[in-house]
Design a protein around this motif. Structure first.
Motif, PDB file in Angstrom:
ATOM      1  N   THR A 194     -48.590  23.428   1.816  1.00  0.00           N
ATOM      2  CA  THR A 194     -48.691  24.034   0.492  1.00  0.00           C
ATOM      3  C   THR A 194     -49.947  23.572  -0.246  1.00  0.00           C
ATOM      4  O   THR A 194     -50.113  23.886  -1.422  1.00  0.00           O
ATOM      5  N   ALA A 195     -50.821  22.841   0.419  1.00  0.00           N
ATOM      6  CA  ALA A 195     -52.059  22.384  -0.215  1.00  0.00           C
ATOM      7  C   ALA A 195     -52.798  23.575  -0.834  1.00  0.00           C
ATOM      8  O   ALA A 195     -52.899  24.641  -0.226  1.00  0.00           O
ATOM      9  N   ALA A 196     -53.313  23.384  -2.042  1.00  0.00           N
ATOM     10  CA  ALA A 196     -53.968  24.479  -2.761  1.00  0.00           C
ATOM     11  C   ALA A 196     -55.261  24.888  -2.055  1.00  0.00           C
ATOM     12  O   ALA A 196     -56.095  24.046  -1.723  1.00  0.00           O
ATOM     13  N   LEU A 197     -55.415  26.186  -1.848  1.00  0.00           N
ATOM     14  CA  LEU A 197     -56.624  26.679  -1.201  1.00  0.00           C
ATOM     15  C   LEU A 197     -57.860  26.427  -2.068  1.00  0.00           C
ATOM     16  O   LEU A 197     -58.952  26.179  -1.548  1.00  0.00           O
ATOM     17  N   GLU A 198     -57.685  26.473  -3.390  1.00  0.00           N
ATOM     18  CA  GLU A 198     -58.815  26.179  -4.279  1.00  0.00           C
ATOM     19  C   GLU A 198     -59.303  24.748  -4.075  1.00  0.00           C
ATOM     20  O   GLU A 198     -60.500  24.472  -4.076  1.00  0.00           O
ATOM     21  N   GLY A 199     -58.358  23.818  -3.896  1.00  0.00           N
ATOM     22  CA  GLY A 199     -58.728  22.431  -3.657  1.00  0.00           C
ATOM     23  C   GLY A 199     -59.429  22.254  -2.324  1.00  0.00           C
ATOM     24  O   GLY A 199     -60.360  21.446  -2.205  1.00  0.00           O
ATOM     25  N   ILE A 200     -59.001  23.010  -1.314  1.00  0.00           N
ATOM     26  CA  ILE A 200     -59.652  22.940   0.000  1.00  0.00           C
ATOM     27  C   ILE A 200     -61.087  23.445  -0.111  1.00  0.00           C
ATOM     28  O   ILE A 200     -62.023  22.834   0.423  1.00  0.00           O
ATOM     29  N   ALA A 201     -61.287  24.569  -0.810  1.00  0.00           N
ATOM     30  CA  ALA A 201     -62.641  25.094  -0.991  1.00  0.00           C
ATOM     31  C   ALA A 201     -63.512  24.092  -1.733  1.00  0.00           C
ATOM     32  O   ALA A 201     -64.666  23.861  -1.365  1.00  0.00           O
ATOM     33  N   ARG A 202     -62.954  23.488  -2.780  1.00  0.00           N
ATOM     34  CA  ARG A 202     -63.718  22.510  -3.569  1.00  0.00           C
ATOM     35  C   ARG A 202     -64.108  21.315  -2.703  1.00  0.00           C
ATOM     36  O   ARG A 202     -65.241  20.834  -2.747  1.00  0.00           O
ATOM     37  N   ALA A 203     -63.163  20.826  -1.892  1.00  0.00           N
ATOM     38  CA  ALA A 203     -63.460  19.683  -1.014  1.00  0.00           C
ATOM     39  C   ALA A 203     -64.531  20.030   0.011  1.00  0.00           C
ATOM     40  O   ALA A 203     -65.306  19.167   0.429  1.00  0.00           O
ATOM     41  N   ALA A 204     -64.583  21.288   0.422  1.00  0.00           N
ATOM     42  CA  ALA A 204     -65.592  21.730   1.393  1.00  0.00           C
ATOM     43  C   ALA A 204     -66.933  22.008   0.737  1.00  0.00           C
ATOM     44  O   ALA A 204     -67.933  22.238   1.435  1.00  0.00           O
ATOM     45  N   GLY A 205     -66.961  22.014  -0.602  1.00  0.00           N
ATOM     46  CA  GLY A 205     -68.212  22.266  -1.307  1.00  0.00           C
ATOM     47  C   GLY A 205     -68.606  23.729  -1.367  1.00  0.00           C
ATOM     48  O   GLY A 205     -69.787  24.052  -1.483  1.00  0.00           O
ATOM     49  N   VAL A 206     -67.604  24.616  -1.286  1.00  0.00           N
ATOM     50  CA  VAL A 206     -67.886  26.058  -1.360  1.00  0.00           C
ATOM     51  C   VAL A 206     -66.941  26.681  -2.380  1.00  0.00           C
ATOM     52  O   VAL A 206     -65.989  26.055  -2.852  1.00  0.00           O
ATOM     53  N   GLY A 207     -67.197  27.935  -2.704  1.00  0.00           N
ATOM     54  CA  GLY A 207     -66.336  28.647  -3.627  1.00  0.00           C
ATOM     55  C   GLY A 207     -65.132  29.250  -2.933  1.00  0.00           C
ATOM     56  O   GLY A 207     -65.109  29.418  -1.712  1.00  0.00           O
ATOM     57  N   ILE A 208     -64.130  29.603  -3.737  1.00  0.00           N
ATOM     58  CA  ILE A 208     -62.919  30.179  -3.166  1.00  0.00           C
ATOM     59  C   ILE A 208     -63.213  31.520  -2.485  1.00  0.00           C
ATOM     60  O   ILE A 208     -62.580  31.884  -1.486  1.00  0.00           O
ATOM     61  N   GLY A 209     -64.228  32.240  -2.981  1.00  0.00           N
ATOM     62  CA  GLY A 209     -64.601  33.497  -2.353  1.00  0.00           C
ATOM     63  C   GLY A 209     -65.096  33.290  -0.929  1.00  0.00           C
ATOM     64  O   GLY A 209     -64.815  34.098  -0.028  1.00  0.00           O
ATOM     65  N   THR A 210     -65.841  32.195  -0.722  1.00  0.00           N
ATOM     66  CA  THR A 210     -66.319  31.883   0.635  1.00  0.00           C
ATOM     67  C   THR A 210     -65.148  31.588   1.552  1.00  0.00           C
ATOM     68  O   THR A 210     -65.122  32.002   2.712  1.00  0.00           O
ATOM     69  N   LEU A 211     -64.148  30.854   1.033  1.00  0.00           N
ATOM     70  CA  LEU A 211     -62.960  30.567   1.849  1.00  0.00           C
ATOM     71  C   LEU A 211     -62.283  31.863   2.271  1.00  0.00           C
ATOM     72  O   LEU A 211     -61.956  32.051   3.456  1.00  0.00           O
ATOM     73  N   TYR A 212     -62.092  32.791   1.326  1.00  0.00           N
ATOM     74  CA  TYR A 212     -61.379  34.025   1.659  1.00  0.00           C
ATOM     75  C   TYR A 212     -62.203  34.928   2.570  1.00  0.00           C
ATOM     76  O   TYR A 212     -61.636  35.726   3.329  1.00  0.00           O
ATOM     77  N   ARG A 213     -63.532  34.834   2.518  1.00  0.00           N
ATOM     78  CA  ARG A 213     -64.338  35.632   3.449  1.00  0.00           C
ATOM     79  C   ARG A 213     -64.110  35.171   4.889  1.00  0.00           C
ATOM     80  O   ARG A 213     -64.085  35.978   5.813  1.00  0.00           O
ATOM     81  N   HIS A 214     -63.956  33.865   5.065  1.00  0.00           N
ATOM     82  CA  HIS A 214     -63.719  33.340   6.410  1.00  0.00           C
ATOM     83  C   HIS A 214     -62.245  33.438   6.803  1.00  0.00           C
ATOM     84  O   HIS A 214     -61.932  33.719   7.966  1.00  0.00           O
ATOM     85  N   PHE A 215     -61.358  33.180   5.846  1.00  0.00           N
ATOM     86  CA  PHE A 215     -59.919  33.105   6.141  1.00  0.00           C
ATOM     87  C   PHE A 215     -59.168  33.909   5.075  1.00  0.00           C
ATOM     88  O   PHE A 215     -58.820  33.377   4.012  1.00  0.00           O
ATOM     89  N   PRO A 216     -58.933  35.192   5.336  1.00  0.00           N
ATOM     90  CA  PRO A 216     -58.318  36.052   4.320  1.00  0.00           C
ATOM     91  C   PRO A 216     -56.908  35.619   3.917  1.00  0.00           C
ATOM     92  O   PRO A 216     -56.439  35.982   2.842  1.00  0.00           O
TER      93      PRO A 216
END
Length: 219
Positions: A58-80
């Motif tokens: 249940t880890a927040a996807l926004e937190g994962i994107a932030r930890a990776a140093g990218v925006g949430i939009g970049t996360l969803y482009r790779h992993f919808p």
């Protein structure tokens, strides 16, 4: 403005017949963009692995994107979907744990390589435990491809056991599947333990069980 002020700078004025220096070629720009995308994907998978292992699925996807140093939009482009991210983390971890055997055998004696690999496998099981519900649901629905995990893990353990049997530090009569089952029981139990050191202690018990037995008295 005077004529001197408006005159072209000779240093920046192309000579007659010269061709302006071109910018990066489209193919080079495309390669650079693809490399950036791959780096971002790898950073997202690494950040998600840490998040799922420590926090759970249940880890927040926004937190994962932030930890990776990218925006949430970049996360969803790779992993919808969350399932797509979980599948990528699982696949990367499976590749890492099964692919580590040759390097370990090159750097360590077979028994030490087996011990180090068991610890790496423990980390893999902990990550899988943090994604268990999403994985089970995804495998059942077909949203996540069913990996050939058992065969690949068994092959890794079998290679380590064989090398240990060759140099006499590990019993030669042990089936890789039996070791896999022992380790799974240990690591799934240790995942709910209050003692972080318990998994290491249990690994040592497995290593003791795998050492060659002394020859009994002759009759």
């Amino acid at each position: 403005m005077s004529g001197a002020d408006s005159a072209p700078d000779p240093a920046h004025t192309p000579e007659p017949g010269s061709v302006p220096e071109p910018g990066p070629a489209p193919a080079a720009r495309k390669r650079a963009s693809r490399a950036d995308a791959l780096r971002n994907r790898d950073k997202l998978v690494d950040a998600a692995r840490v998040a799922f292992t420590t926090t759970g699925e249940t880890a927040a996807l926004e937190g994962i994107a932030r930890a990776a140093g990218v925006g949430i939009g970049t996360l969803y482009r790779h992993f919808p979907t969350r399932e797509a991210l979980v599948e990528a983390v699982y696949a990367a971890e499976l590749d890492a744990v099964t692919g580590s055997v040759p390097r370990l055998l090159e750097e360590l004696a077979p028994a030490d390589a087996l011990r180090a690999w068991m610890r790496r496998y423990a980390a893999f099981v902990a990550t899988k435990h943090g994604m268990a519900e999403v994985l089970r649901a995804g495998w059942a629905s077909g949203a996540i491809a069913t990996p050939d995990t058992r065969r690949r893990i068994g092959g890794a353990i079998g290679a380590l056991l064989a090398r240990g049997a060759e140099d006499g530090t590990i019993r030669g009569d042990v089936a890789a599947d039996d070791v896999t089952m022992m380790l799974l029981g240990i690591f799934m139990t240790a995942a709910t333990s209050d003692s972080p050191e318990q998994a290491d202690r249990l690994i040592e018990l497995v290593m003791d069980a795998l050492r060659p037995r002394p020859a009994g008295p002759s009759r």
